[in-house]
Structures are given as C-alpha cells and as structure tokens.
Design a protein around this motif. Structure first.
Motif, PDB file in Angstrom:
ATOM      1  N   CYS A 160      -6.056   1.709  -0.805  1.00 10.95           N
ATOM      2  CA  CYS A 160      -5.448   2.902  -1.206  1.00 10.95           C
ATOM      3  C   CYS A 160      -6.630   3.387  -1.339  1.00 10.95           C
ATOM      4  O   CYS A 160      -6.967   5.256  -1.758  1.00 10.95           O
ATOM      5  CB  CYS A 160      -4.648   2.643  -1.913  1.00 10.95           C
ATOM      6  SG  CYS A 160      -3.152   1.773  -0.546  1.00 10.95           S
ATOM      7  N   CYS A 215      -6.325  -1.829  -5.122  1.00 10.93           N
ATOM      8  CA  CYS A 215      -6.425  -2.190  -4.172  1.00 10.93           C
ATOM      9  C   CYS A 215      -7.931  -0.909  -3.702  1.00 10.93           C
ATOM     10  O   CYS A 215      -7.535  -0.069  -3.596  1.00 10.93           O
ATOM     11  CB  CYS A 215      -5.363  -1.541  -3.433  1.00 10.93           C
ATOM     12  SG  CYS A 215      -5.308  -1.094  -1.760  1.00 10.93           S
ATOM     13  N   CYS A 253       0.931  -1.393   0.367  1.00 12.04           N
ATOM     14  CA  CYS A 253       0.207  -0.072  -0.221  1.00 12.04           C
ATOM     15  C   CYS A 253       0.870   0.966  -0.045  1.00 12.04           C
ATOM     16  O   CYS A 253       1.781   1.470   0.057  1.00 12.04           O
ATOM     17  CB  CYS A 253      -0.642   0.059   1.483  1.00 12.04           C
ATOM     18  SG  CYS A 253      -2.894  -1.039   0.908  1.00 12.04           S
ATOM     19  N   LEU A 254       0.381   2.494  -0.604  1.00 19.99           N
ATOM     20  CA  LEU A 254       0.898   3.325  -0.789  1.00 19.99           C
ATOM     21  C   LEU A 254       1.275   4.037   0.113  1.00 19.99           C
ATOM     22  O   LEU A 254       0.293   4.653   1.671  1.00 19.99           O
ATOM     23  CB  LEU A 254       0.043   4.370  -1.646  1.00 19.99           C
ATOM     24  CG  LEU A 254      -0.466   3.921  -3.491  1.00 19.99           C
ATOM     25  CD1 LEU A 254      -1.299   4.615  -3.875  1.00 19.99           C
ATOM     26  CD2 LEU A 254       0.724   3.414  -3.973  1.00 19.99           C
ATOM     27  N   HIS A 294      -1.244   0.647  -8.480  1.00 19.75           N
ATOM     28  CA  HIS A 294      -1.477  -0.323  -7.784  1.00 19.75           C
ATOM     29  C   HIS A 294      -2.966   0.401  -7.353  1.00 19.75           C
ATOM     30  O   HIS A 294      -3.555  -0.542  -7.061  1.00 19.75           O
ATOM     31  CB  HIS A 294      -0.931   0.608  -6.365  1.00 19.75           C
ATOM     32  CG  HIS A 294      -1.501  -0.035  -4.948  1.00 19.75           C
ATOM     33  ND1 HIS A 294      -0.934  -1.599  -4.467  1.00 19.75           N
ATOM     34  CD2 HIS A 294      -1.628   0.749  -4.463  1.00 19.75           C
ATOM     35  CE1 HIS A 294      -1.534  -1.363  -3.390  1.00 19.75           C
ATOM     36  NE2 HIS A 294      -1.852  -0.178  -2.951  1.00 19.75           N
TER      37      HIS A 294
HETATM   38 ZN   LIG Z   1      -3.183  -0.002  -1.476  1.00 18.77          ZN
END
Ligand SMILES: [Zn+2]
Lengths: 205, 231
Positions: free
Chosen positions: B45, B42, B17-18, B38
């Motif tokens: 996020c 997700c 995750c970011l 990404h």
């Molecule tokens: Zn993420």
C-alpha cells in the motif's frame, strides 16, 4: 460544462445515456488526456507505444464508464484502468525479451536459505517478511519493489515513472531493499535457532 | 518456494489492503484512521499510494513535454475511444488507427489503417493524424515546473470564438478559479496567482465559445507547478 467536476460529468453522462451523453464523456476524457499521455510515455519510454497504450486506456474507460460507481474519484478510477492495462502490456512485451536478466541476480536471495525453512513455516516466514518489508523499506524502495516484483514492471520503466535519475536508479533501490530484508531475516533466523541466547546475540551482517 | 516467489509473496496485495478511495485520500493527506494505521504495516500500500501520486500529480519535464503534447494531440484527433473499433477479436487493431505508427512517420501503414478501413466523409482534410483540426484549442503556457507563479495563460486562438473560459483546477479536476477572456491570452490577477503555492501541482484548461455561448472547443488540461528556487 467546464465548471462541472469530473464526477458531475459522469452523472450527467449516465443520466443522458448514449449517444446524447457522449459530449459529457468527451469533456471528461479531454481533461485527462495529458495525465494519461504522461503516464504511458514514462512507462513505455517511446512515443509510439505510449500513444497506443493511451488510446487503449481510453477505449477501456469508455467501454466501462457505465460501470463507474463513484466509490472513488473519476481520476483514481481512470488510474486503475491505466495501471492495469499498462502493466499487463509491459509484462507481455517483456516476457519475450531480456527481463530474465534483471531477475537473475535476485536468485541469491535468502528465501530458501538452508536451515531457515526448517525453523519457520513458509507461511509464517512470508508474514514475517511482510512485516520487515513494511518496517524497513523507505517509501521509494517500497514503490520500486512492489512495481518490480508484484507487477513485473521493468526497472528502466520504474526509473522513468518515478523520476529516478537513470536505469541504475531503480536497481540501486532493489539492491538496498534486498540487503535490508536479508539482514533482518538472518538476524531472525539466528534468534529462532538459539532462543535462549537473549538480546546480545544479534550477529553482524 | 524460490526467492522470487518469496519476494512477491512478501510484497503483494493482502486482504486488509486499501481500496481506491482510501489510497486517493492518503495522496490528498486525508486518510482515515484505519488507513493511516494500515499504511506503515504494508509495503504494497505504501508503494501504491506513491504510484497513484505519480499519476495524479505528474508534471512533464522539459524533455518530456513535446512528446506528451503530441500524444495528447493524437488522442484528441483520433478519439479512438468513441468506438472506432470496427471488430473485436485478435485483429481488432486493424480496424482503428494506430496513431503511434503515424507518429513514427509510417505513412503507408497509416493509409491502410486509417483511410481504407475507416472511410471518412472528408478524408483529404487530414494527411496525418498529427494535424490539429481548426476547432481544436491548444494550451500553450504555462506548463511544467516554473520558478515563479505564471503571470498569464496563453492558448491557440479558435476561429469564430468570441469568448474563452479559463479555469484553474486541482489535480483531481476540481475547479478552483475561473475567468473569461476575449482574446487568446489572459493575464492572471493576484487572487489566481495566490492559489499557486510552492510545489503544488495545478492544472489549467480553456474552452472557446461562439456568440451564442455554444462551446466550440475545449483544451486538455495542462499541469504546472510553481517550484521555489527552480531554474
Ligand atoms: Zn496494504
């Protein structure tokens, strides 16, 4: 001083140290009072609790300002503090209250559906569910689900924070997200039980 | 695993995750290729980007404005963050003013919380923490959603001020336009109004200076945005 960016103010503050640099922190924090006040007010839903939350956020930001490493903008760093503090506070407040009722209607969810667990390892199942969540949920559903199930934010607070019309607003997104996930998982379960039946066998909801 | 644990596991933050910097870049429409890759995979996020956006770009509605202003004022007058806490531990809150209580009109609690535990040199000057001290400067307009780019900004005058510095800022605090004024109002020229594009949240702030260019007071920054077709 008003011409300096937030990050330049932090740099000046770090250079001068306390107490000489406090005026830079003062300017910096003043710029963000409104933003934090609004965030806390929307989450708390009342001015009294929001004021206390907002104060706590700045107390924490001040206590940790020496550790700000400039790897994001100051406003994002402050957001992380506000986010974590407010979510924790709401969680504690909620724990003693009625939030369990919010959750009760989630219990029919298919995570433990008979037959399904046997077909897929739990870990694998979670991985599949993550993919489905990401692929199927709208941006608003993703936000609502993340805040409610990961951060335990009560639905009315989510509605206010995201500007959803009323308390049933956030709840409606939970219901639709659940339905999407359930449909996708059922489809997958059927497919994994009858691997030879091919494409045309997707069941109706 | 019960259904709630299952839901949480399928939504929570993962290893890939970011970071905060990626999230803020995405909010600004400038995410890295990795972040952009990404994001669609997700839900966590995606949710986080939108929640950060609501923090950075939130504009109070007409209904919220007065409460938000009051909270801001309380923050400014109490400045609890400067270390007013006298003690630590579970009873630390007794040592600092809980201005929320004051806002609710609990005068007795205020007297205990503020004046007994926090002796001040001139306590009588502030009967309630909602009083704005003379050296404060309060932005009046614009704020919130506006049907047209505002033609002027207005604020409360500060005694002894000979000059006011007004700045327009991006939501991240980057200053994009500046001007000085000699009274508590500034008519905005076309060049400033052109920066106010449809649905883009900006903030403005003002500071007051005396004859020796010493800053007397600085306002909080107020968010506003021009929304074409709003009431
Ligand atoms: Zn993420």
């Amino acid at each position: 001083m008003s011409s300096l960016t937030d990050e330049e103010l932090v740099a000046k503050y770090l250079e001068a140290g306390r107490p000489a640099g406090t005026r830079y922190a003062d300017e910096l924090f003043q710029r963000h009072y409104g933003r934090v006040a609004l965030w806390c007010f929307r989450l708390a839903g009342d001015r009294e609790m929001a004021t206390d939350l907002a104060q706590d956020v700045f107390v924490k930001a001040w206590a940790h300002l020496d550790h700000f490493r400039m790897d994001s903008r100051f406003s994002t760093w402050l957001y992380m503090i506000a986010r974590n503090h407010c979510f924790n506070a709401l969680r504690q407040k909620q724990r003693s209250k009625e939030d369990a009722m919010d959750r009760a209607d989630i219990e029919d969810f298919p995570g433990t559906a008979a037959g399904f667990d046997r077909d897929l390892e739990q870990k694998e199942l979670t991985g599949v569910a993550r993919e489905i969540m990401a692929a199927e949920l709208s941006p608003v559903e993703a936000k609502v689900m993340m805040l409610h199930f990961v951060e335990d934010v009560p639905l009315p607070a989510i509605s206010r924070t995201l500007g959803l019309e009323n308390a049933s607003g956030a709840k409606a997104y939970v219901v639709s997200a659940k339905r999407k996930l359930k449909t996708a998982l059922n489809r997958l379960a059927l497919r994994s039980r009858r691997p030879s039946t091919g494409e045309g066998s997707t069941p109706d909801e | 695993m019960n259904s709630e644990d299952f839901l949480r596991a399928s939504l929570e933050r993962g290893e890939a995750c970011l970071a905060a910097a990626d999230l803020e870049a995405l909010v600004a429409g400038q995410g890295s290729p990795q972040a952009a890759e990404h994001l669609p995979r997700c839900a966590y996020c995606r949710g986080e980007v939108e929640v950060l956006r609501s923090f950075l770009e939130g504009v109070p509605t007409a209904e919220e404005s007065s409460s938000v202003r009051r909270i801001e004022q309380n923050l400014r007058t109490s400045a609890a963050w400067k270390g007013d806490r006298r003690s630590t531990g579970p009873w630390a809150f007794l040592g600092r003013p809980r201005v929320g209580m004051a806002a609710a009109g609990l005068a007795a609690a205020l007297a205990v919380g503020v004046f007994l535990n926090q002796p001040r040199p001139s306590a009588p000057e502030a009967d309630t923490v909602d009083v704005v001290r003379s050296m404060d400067i309060v932005g009046i307009a614009p704020t919130g959603d506006l049907a047209e780019p505002p033609s002027a900004v207005r604020w409360s005058a500060v005694p002894g001020a000979v000059r006011y510095r007004v700045s327009l800022e991006e939501v991240d605090g980057t200053s994009i336009w500046r001007q000085t004024a000699s009274s508590a109002e500034l008519v905005l020229p076309a060049e400033a109004r052109e920066l106010m594009t449809d649905r883009k949240t900006l903030r403005w702030a003002v500071s007051a200076e005396d004859g020796e260019s010493k800053t007397l007071a600085t306002s909080t920054s107020l968010p506003f945005r021009f929304v074409r077709g709003s009431k």
